[in-house]
Design an enzyme around this catalytic site. Structure first.
Site: not given
Ligand code: GUN
Length: 299
Positions: A120, A53, A97
Site C-alpha cells: 500500500d 483483490k 484492508q
Molecule cells: N480501503 C480503501 N482503499 C484502500 C486501500 O487502497 N488500501 C487499504 N489497505 N485499504 C483500503
C-alpha cells in the site's frame, strides 16, 4: 472542446498483462509472488474489495493469502497475524484492508507491516522514502494516476499541477510523485481560499476530496488533464426507487466539455488501483529476491 476519455479499464488490463508476464518469468525461476490481504470485521464494501483483490491476484498467476478476523479481534491478535506474514518468505506483499474497527489503532497496524512488504505504501518508512526521493513502495492510487498522466502527457516537467485533497492515501503521495516529475505543485483543501481560481491555473488537476461532483467546468483550464480519484455513491431516482449510482469528485458532463482529457467514474482511476497493487507485489517480490526490477511497473 470535448475531452478525450482516459480509459482506466483498458490501461489497468494492460498493466495486469505486464504483471502476469513478469509472474511467469519469476515462476520459471522458482519464485511465485504472493499477496496477503488481512480483513478485520464484515464491512460489506471491504469484503467486495478484498474478494476482487483475491480474484485478480490469482488471475495474474500469483498466490493469494486471505486472513479474515472477526470484528471484535483485538489489536494484539491482528498484530500477531501481521508479524507472522512479515516473517513468511512466501508472502511478498501485505495489505490490511482499511478502515479497521475503532478499537484498533490504524497507524500502529500500518507501521507494523514491514516496509519491504507494504504494497500500500502507507508505512511511515515508505512515506519518508517517497518524500526524500529514495526507493519506496508507492501508494497504488497515486501510482496509477501518475502512470496515466505520463502516458497522456509524456514529460510532466514544468507543468502546473493542482491536487484537491490532502489525504495520506492519495493527496499527499500524489504531490510527492508530481514533484518528483518536476511539476509545480499546489495542494488545495477545504480551507483553501479561491480554490476555483487555483484549479483554473492547472495543466494537471487531480481531484481526491470525496465530494460528489464538486469540481465543474468553471474550475478547469481549457485543455487540462483531469484525474478524478473520487468514488462517491449518490441516489439515482431515475434508475428506480432506492437505486444509487457512482460519480466522481468532478462533474463529468460539464468538465468533459472543457478539459483536454479526463478519467471517467467508474472506469478511470478505480481499476488502476488494484492493477498497481499487483504491480507493487511483483516489485516487492523482485526486490526481495535481489532481481532486477521490472520495467514500467513502478516509478
Ligand atoms: N480501503 C480503501 N482503499 C484502500 C486501500 O487502497 N488500501 C487499504 N489497505 N485499504 C483500503
Amino acid at each position: 472542446m470535448t475531452a478525450d476519455i482516459i480509459d482506466g479499464k483498458a490501461f489497468a488490463a494492460n498493466i495486469r498483462l505486464k504483471v502476469a508476464k513478469h509472474v511467469t518469468n519469476l515462476k520459471a525461476q522458482g519464485i511465485t509472488p504472493g499477496l496477503a490481504v488481512v480483513l478485520v470485521g464484515e464491512d460489506p464494501a471491504s469484503e467486495v474489495y478484498v474478494r476482487s483483490k483475491g480474484e485478480m491476484t490469482l488471475e495474474v498467476g500469483m498466490n493469494t493469502f486471505e486472513h479474515k478476523l472477526p470484528a471484535d479481534a483485538t489489536q494484539a491478535e491482528l498484530l500477531a497475524v501481521i508479524h507472522q506474514l512479515n516473517n513468511d518468505p512466501t508472502v511478498h506483499g501485505i495489505l490490511c484492508q482499511l478502515p479497521v474497527p475503532d478499537h484498533i489503532d490504524e497507524t500502529t497496524v500500518i507501521n507494523a507491516i514491514v516496509a519491504e512488504k507494504d504494497v500500500d505504501g502507507f508505512n511511515i518508512l515508505n512515506v519518508g522514502r517517497l518524500a526524500t526521493g529514495q526507493k519506496s513502495m508507492v501508494p497504488c492510487t497515486p501510482l496509477g494516476s501518475l502512470m496515466m498522466l505520463r502516458d497522456r502527457l509524456g514529460s510532466l516537467s514544468g507543468l502546473n499541477a493542482v491536487v484537491v485533497g490532502r489525504s495520506n492515501i492519495v493527496g499527499k503521495p500524489m504531490v510527492q510523485l508530481l514533484l518528483k516529475d518536476s511539476c509545480t505543485v499546489t495542494i488545495t483543501h477545504s480551507r483553501t481560499k479561491d480554490i476555483e481560481a487555483i484549479c483554473r491555473n492547472a495543466d494537471i488537476l487531480v481531484a481526491a476530496v470525496g465530494r460528489p461532483e464538486m469540481i465543474n467546468a468553471d474550475w478547469i483550464k481549457p485543455g487540462a488533464v483531469v484525474i478524478d480519484v473520487g468514488i462517491n455513491r449518490i441516489p439515482a431516482p431515475e434508475r428506480g426507487e432506492g437505486k444509487m449510482r457512482l460519480v466522481g469528485d468532478v462533474d463529468f458532463a460539464s468538465a468533459s466539455k472543457v478539459a483536454g482529457a479526463i478519467t471517467p467514474v467508474p472506469g478511470g482511476v478505480g481499476p488502476m488501483t488494484i492493477a498497481c497493487l499487483l504491480a507493487n507485489t511483483v516489485t516487492a517480490c523482485c526486490r526481495a529476491a535481489g532481481l532486477l526490477e521490472p520495467d514500467g511497473l513502478t516509478v
